[in-house]
Design a protein around this motif. Structure first.
Motif, PDB file in Angstrom:
ATOM      1  N   GLY A   1       9.275  -0.207   3.282  1.00 12.54           N
ATOM      2  CA  GLY A   1       9.023  -1.306   2.675  1.00 12.54           C
ATOM      3  C   GLY A   1       7.843  -2.510   1.539  1.00 12.54           C
ATOM      4  O   GLY A   1       8.079  -2.192   0.709  1.00 12.54           O
ATOM      5  N   ARG A   2       7.007  -2.192   2.419  1.00 16.00           N
ATOM      6  CA  ARG A   2       5.928  -3.344   1.893  1.00 16.00           C
ATOM      7  C   ARG A   2       5.407  -2.558   0.482  1.00 16.00           C
ATOM      8  O   ARG A   2       4.877  -1.175   0.921  1.00 16.00           O
ATOM      9  CB  ARG A   2       5.056  -3.628   2.689  1.00 16.00           C
ATOM     10  CG  ARG A   2       3.761  -4.818   2.148  1.00 16.00           C
ATOM     11  CD  ARG A   2       3.112  -5.205   3.349  1.00 16.00           C
ATOM     12  NE  ARG A   2       2.102  -5.234   2.513  1.00 16.00           N
ATOM     13  CZ  ARG A   2       1.370  -6.302   3.015  1.00 16.00           C
ATOM     14  NH1 ARG A   2       1.144  -6.569   4.653  1.00 16.00           N
ATOM     15  NH2 ARG A   2       0.407  -7.142   2.813  1.00 16.00           N
ATOM     16  N   GLU A   3       4.615  -2.807  -0.370  1.00 15.11           N
ATOM     17  CA  GLU A   3       3.915  -1.915  -1.237  1.00 15.11           C
ATOM     18  C   GLU A   3       2.890  -2.678  -1.527  1.00 15.11           C
ATOM     19  O   GLU A   3       2.405  -4.058  -1.719  1.00 15.11           O
ATOM     20  CB  GLU A   3       5.240  -2.130  -2.665  1.00 15.11           C
ATOM     21  CG  GLU A   3       6.194  -1.110  -2.913  1.00 15.11           C
ATOM     22  CD  GLU A   3       6.757  -1.148  -4.076  1.00 15.11           C
ATOM     23  OE1 GLU A   3       5.781  -1.243  -5.482  1.00 15.11           O
ATOM     24  OE2 GLU A   3       7.488  -0.548  -4.304  1.00 15.11           O
TER      25      GLU A   3
ATOM     26  N   THR B   1      -0.680  -3.031  -3.984  1.00  7.99           N
ATOM     27  CA  THR B   1      -1.315  -2.272  -5.116  1.00  7.99           C
ATOM     28  C   THR B   1      -2.765  -2.107  -5.533  1.00  7.99           C
ATOM     29  O   THR B   1      -3.633  -3.216  -5.308  1.00  7.99           O
ATOM     30  CB  THR B   1      -1.448  -3.321  -6.383  1.00  7.99           C
ATOM     31  OG1 THR B   1       0.381  -3.232  -6.485  1.00  7.99           O
ATOM     32  CG2 THR B   1      -1.418  -3.015  -8.133  1.00  7.99           C
TER      33      THR B   1
ATOM     34  N   THR C   1       3.566   7.247  -3.505  1.00 10.42           N
ATOM     35  CA  THR C   1       2.589   6.929  -4.283  1.00 10.42           C
ATOM     36  C   THR C   1       3.149   6.749  -5.619  1.00 10.42           C
ATOM     37  O   THR C   1       3.313   8.091  -6.008  1.00 10.42           O
ATOM     38  CB  THR C   1       1.077   7.184  -3.739  1.00 10.42           C
ATOM     39  OG1 THR C   1       0.860   8.937  -4.653  1.00 10.42           O
ATOM     40  CG2 THR C   1       0.490   7.210  -2.877  1.00 10.42           C
TER      41      THR C   1
ATOM     42  N   ALA D   1       3.723   3.104  -1.624  1.00 10.85           N
ATOM     43  CA  ALA D   1       4.963   2.017  -0.992  1.00 10.85           C
ATOM     44  C   ALA D   1       4.591   2.248   0.335  1.00 10.85           C
ATOM     45  O   ALA D   1       4.470   3.370   0.745  1.00 10.85           O
ATOM     46  CB  ALA D   1       6.385   3.094  -1.899  1.00 10.85           C
TER      47      ALA D   1
ATOM     48  N   HIS E   1       0.090   2.331  -6.996  1.00  8.03           N
ATOM     49  CA  HIS E   1       0.891   1.545  -5.924  1.00  8.03           C
ATOM     50  C   HIS E   1       0.958   2.210  -5.237  1.00  8.03           C
ATOM     51  O   HIS E   1       1.769   3.641  -5.192  1.00  8.03           O
ATOM     52  CB  HIS E   1       2.824   1.294  -7.445  1.00  8.03           C
ATOM     53  CG  HIS E   1       2.147   0.728  -7.806  1.00  8.03           C
ATOM     54  ND1 HIS E   1       1.870  -0.939  -7.416  1.00  8.03           N
ATOM     55  CD2 HIS E   1       2.063   0.387  -9.298  1.00  8.03           C
ATOM     56  CE1 HIS E   1       1.618  -1.922  -8.784  1.00  8.03           C
ATOM     57  NE2 HIS E   1       2.057  -0.951  -9.818  1.00  8.03           N
TER      58      HIS E   1
END
Length: 145
Positions: free
Chosen positions: A127-129, A131, A112, A123, A121
């Motif tokens: 791999g996806r992020e 927000t 984070t 993570a 944000h």
């Protein structure tokens, strides 16, 4: 990095972006009710017009078997139990949560990062992020398979 369950196994239904498909949505307190109950009940109701007293039982078993085959082979999915609700800012790396409410996919936090503009944000392992606002409420989960 690949998402792993506490016992080291890869969760069933793991997507390339790190999200994990989950089954079911009915939970009373901490007691999960399998979503396999619904196809079993629906199929048992299909047997009622035949007016044979024992027929709903094999129909229900067939409905449950089709559901089980579906979540194992056609659309692999993990069983999950919702735990507590928390602000997304309280999540730590390694924790599993549902990003979109109390139902739907689960994801594992990889890291984070709080940005200067106030957004958080996250993570995900895979791999996806995401927000999100730090006060956004999510459900922690425990994956069972």
């Amino acid at each position: 990095m690949t998402a792993r369950l506490p016992d080291g196994r890869t969760p069933r239904g793991l997507c390339p972006n790190g999200m994990v498909r989950t089954t079911g949505w009915l939970q009373i307190g901490r007691l999960p009710i399998s979503s396999g109950v619904w196809p079993a009940l629906a199929c048992s109701l299909l047997a009622l017009p035949f007016n044979v007293p024992w027929l709903p039982f094999p129909f229900a078993a067939a409905g449950f078997a089709v559901w089980k085959l579906w979540i194992l082979y056609v659309q692999p999915s993990s069983r999950a139990v919702n735990l507590d609700s928390t602000a997304v800012s309280a999540l730590a790396p390694g924790e599993w949560f549902r990003p979109y409410g109390s139902i739907g996919p689960a994801a594992e936090v990889a890291a984070t990062r709080l940005e200067p503009d106030g957004w958080l944000h996250i993570a995900l392992t895979g791999g996806r992020e995401l927000t999100l606002a730090p006060e956004y409420r999510v459900r922690r989960v425990r994956l069972r398979s």
